[in-house]
Motif scaffolding. Structure first.
Motif, PDB file in Angstrom:
ATOM      1  N   ALA A 256     -88.837  -0.935   2.828  1.00 19.40           N
ATOM      2  CA  ALA A 256     -88.460   0.476   2.716  1.00 19.40           C
ATOM      3  C   ALA A 256     -86.948   0.647   2.855  1.00 19.40           C
ATOM      4  O   ALA A 256     -86.340   1.478   2.162  1.00 19.40           O
ATOM      5  CB  ALA A 256     -89.181   1.304   3.776  1.00 19.40           C
ATOM      6  N   THR A 332     -88.104   9.296  -5.674  1.00 25.49           N
ATOM      7  CA  THR A 332     -89.288   8.847  -4.928  1.00 25.49           C
ATOM      8  C   THR A 332     -89.867   9.987  -4.093  1.00 25.49           C
ATOM      9  O   THR A 332     -89.156  10.922  -3.700  1.00 25.49           O
ATOM     10  CB  THR A 332     -88.924   7.676  -3.995  1.00 25.49           C
ATOM     11  OG1 THR A 332     -90.093   7.219  -3.314  1.00 25.49           O
ATOM     12  CG2 THR A 332     -87.896   8.093  -2.955  1.00 25.49           C
ATOM     13  N   ASP A 333     -91.186   9.899  -3.840  1.00 31.53           N
ATOM     14  CA  ASP A 333     -91.830  10.826  -2.915  1.00 31.53           C
ATOM     15  C   ASP A 333     -92.387  10.086  -1.704  1.00 31.53           C
ATOM     16  O   ASP A 333     -93.118  10.654  -0.888  1.00 31.53           O
ATOM     17  CB  ASP A 333     -92.932  11.617  -3.614  1.00 31.53           C
ATOM     18  CG  ASP A 333     -93.982  10.717  -4.265  1.00 31.53           C
ATOM     19  OD1 ASP A 333     -93.890   9.482  -4.110  1.00 31.53           O
ATOM     20  OD2 ASP A 333     -94.893  11.244  -4.926  1.00 31.53           O
ATOM     21  N   ASP A 334     -92.047   8.798  -1.581  1.00 35.08           N
ATOM     22  CA  ASP A 334     -92.440   7.998  -0.429  1.00 35.08           C
ATOM     23  C   ASP A 334     -91.599   8.428   0.768  1.00 35.08           C
ATOM     24  O   ASP A 334     -90.374   8.324   0.758  1.00 35.08           O
ATOM     25  CB  ASP A 334     -92.210   6.515  -0.729  1.00 35.08           C
ATOM     26  CG  ASP A 334     -92.729   5.605   0.377  1.00 35.08           C
ATOM     27  OD1 ASP A 334     -92.357   5.829   1.544  1.00 35.08           O
ATOM     28  OD2 ASP A 334     -93.481   4.667   0.074  1.00 35.08           O
ATOM     29  N   ARG A 335     -92.250   8.898   1.817  1.00 34.64           N
ATOM     30  CA  ARG A 335     -91.522   9.466   2.952  1.00 34.64           C
ATOM     31  C   ARG A 335     -90.671   8.423   3.670  1.00 34.64           C
ATOM     32  O   ARG A 335     -89.554   8.723   4.114  1.00 34.64           O
ATOM     33  CB  ARG A 335     -92.512  10.094   3.938  1.00 34.64           C
ATOM     34  CG  ARG A 335     -93.185  11.349   3.409  1.00 34.64           C
ATOM     35  CD  ARG A 335     -94.070  11.972   4.481  1.00 34.64           C
ATOM     36  NE  ARG A 335     -94.709  13.192   3.994  1.00 34.64           N
ATOM     37  CZ  ARG A 335     -95.511  13.949   4.724  1.00 34.64           C
ATOM     38  NH1 ARG A 335     -95.793  13.594   5.991  1.00 34.64           N
ATOM     39  NH2 ARG A 335     -96.058  15.039   4.213  1.00 34.64           N
ATOM     40  N   THR A 336     -91.186   7.214   3.775  1.00 38.88           N
ATOM     41  CA  THR A 336     -90.436   6.168   4.475  1.00 38.88           C
ATOM     42  C   THR A 336     -89.175   5.793   3.698  1.00 38.88           C
ATOM     43  O   THR A 336     -88.085   5.673   4.272  1.00 38.88           O
ATOM     44  CB  THR A 336     -91.311   4.915   4.673  1.00 38.88           C
ATOM     45  OG1 THR A 336     -92.511   5.279   5.327  1.00 38.88           O
ATOM     46  CG2 THR A 336     -90.578   3.881   5.522  1.00 38.88           C
ATOM     47  N   THR A 338     -87.702   7.664   1.450  1.00 42.26           N
ATOM     48  CA  THR A 338     -86.837   8.849   1.444  1.00 42.26           C
ATOM     49  C   THR A 338     -86.006   8.923   2.711  1.00 42.26           C
ATOM     50  O   THR A 338     -84.803   9.215   2.675  1.00 42.26           O
ATOM     51  CB  THR A 338     -87.685  10.127   1.298  1.00 42.26           C
ATOM     52  OG1 THR A 338     -88.344  10.103   0.036  1.00 42.26           O
ATOM     53  CG2 THR A 338     -86.807  11.363   1.397  1.00 42.26           C
TER      54      THR A 338
END
Length: 437
Positions: A256, A332-336, A338
């Motif tokens: 990440a 990206t929409d991946d919270r980690t 981001t």
């Protein structure tokens, strides 16, 4: 000083458009390759890294050409300008042979040194196309700098837009092969790049400035080009090395962190390209004024460069800090991921403030004979950055790596200003030394 600021802006604007178009084309090209899978992405990424390493050597010639040509034209020495032009093309030919031939012969070993399996095979296929046409890349850089040395930054911008527009069309056609066209995959990406560069170079050579001169003295002109360009090449190569080491540090904090850094770094390129555009403009303008021995305008140019770069740095810092979340969301929409990208951009805002004047003033000082200050400041700053990143990352995690960048930029700017004050107070015009303090 207002006049110098206007001239800088007029020179830098087209250069920024030129640099930015290349960044955008590269990102979109990677989008098409990504559809082929991870091995293809890794192969093209390695090929891009190899070209960036070679770019450090190309920049020695290319950047030296614009500085030396601008100085000769500023002094009104058309014969020397002609010798510089001849020397530039000879160095381009010799450099192409010295880099492309060994690269082609060692392409399989280069691929295998970094990748294995399918990824290594795809990388070798890409390099099989890329190395034989490396001269297109080298020649385009030299031709662009001949235009810039003559004070024309708009023609290289237009050529870059043409080349990158062609690339955007050719990439999906040659990589994916829609309809009756064959899908060439990774080699198709290399062929698309080669074709776009070939067309752009053909147009460039028809438009290039016609500067002729005597054959005698071309060897001395070549040495002058290499001396003028060496600091730029060394600076770029050192940054590439430290960037690779920094990526290794980030990799220790997980996938990440690497993904967030990758997104944040691409957004950062859009901002920092403005600094490098101003750097080129300052170098061209300073070389022209130094050649003419015009001390007062040189003083104004230095002040204008400092002020414009400080303003650019502040604007870039505000954008990085204020729009980090919304810009990252485009990718990206991946919270980690981001969170990692946003954290990188927030701390990078502090880095941009000293980095902008360090980059831009480096161009001015290089063109006025303070190349040593540029090299020493860059090495000092990068050394401080890497050392601080190693220490601080042990305490603060990945944020320590980004704080190391901030410290490195501060050190670079401080050393550049200190050394330039002590050694760049005079510039040479022929056999006359002119004070610019």
């Amino acid at each position: 000083m207002r006049e110098q600021s206007i001239r800088l802006a007029r020179l830098a604007g087209p250069v920024y458009a030129e640099l930015l178009s290349g960044v955008i084309a590269t990102v979109i090209g990677m989008f098409w390759v990504a559809g082929l899978g991870g091995a293809a992405v890794a192969a093209v990424t390695l090929a891009g890294t190899v070209e960036n390493l070679l770019l450090g050597l190309v920049l020695v010639v290319a950047s030296g050409v614009s500085v030396r040509l601008a100085r000769a034209l500023g002094a009104g020495d058309r014969d020397e300008a002609g010798r510089i032009t001849r020397a530039a093309w000879r160095l381009c030919g010799l450099g192409t042979l010295a880099l492309a031939v060994p690269g082609f012969l060692l392409r399989d070993r280069i691929a295998a040194a970094f990748l294995d399996g399918e990824a290594a095979a795809r990388a070798a296929e890409y390099l099989t196309v890329a190395f034989p046409v490396f001269g297109l890349f080298f020649a385009q850089r030299v031709a662009d700098e001949l235009f810039k040395g003559a004070g024309d930054t708009r023609t290289p911008m237009r050529i870059a837009l043409l080349s990158n527009a062609l690339l955007l069309v050719l990439d999906p056609l040659l990589i994916l092969g829609p309809g009756p066209l064959p899908a060439l995959g990774v080699p198709g990406a290399a062929l698309a790049l080669a074709a776009s560069r070939a067309v752009a170079l053909a147009v460039t050579l028809r438009l290039r400035p016609r500067i002729s001169g005597p054959v005698r003295g071309v060897g001395a002109a070549a040495v002058g080009i290499l001396r003028a360009g060496a600091p730029f090449g060394l600076d770029f190569t050192a940054r590439m090395a430290v960037g690779t080491a920094q990526l290794a540090l980030v990799a220790g904090f997980g996938v990440a962190a690497v993904a967030g850094y990758g997104i944040g770094y691409r957004l950062l390129l859009v901002l920092t390209m403005a600094f490098y555009a101003l750097r080129q403009a300052a170098a061209i303008r300073a070389a022209r004024l130094a050649g003419a021995g015009r001390a007062e305008p040189l003083r104004d140019l230095r002040r204008a460069t400092a002020r414009l770069s400080a303003g650019l740095g502040a604007a870039a810092a505000l954008l990085a800090a204020g729009a980090a979340g919304s810009l990252t969301a485009l990718f990206t929409d991946d919270r980690t991921v981001t969170a990692q990208s946003v954290g990188f951009l927030h701390l990078t805002a502090l880095y941009l403030l000293p980095y902008a004047p360090a980059v831009a003033l480096g161009g001015y000082h290089q063109a006025t004979g303070a190349g040593r200050a540029l090299v020493v400041s860059a090495v000092s700053g990068l050394g401080a950055q890497l050392g601080a990143a190693v220490v601080l990352s042990g305490w603060l995690g990945v944020d320590g790596v980004w704080l190391g960048q901030v410290l490195g930029a501060i050190v670079q700017l401080a050393v550049l200003v200190a050394l330039a004050r002590g050694g760049s107070g005079r510039v040479e015009r022929g056999s006359v030394l002119v004070s610019v303090e």
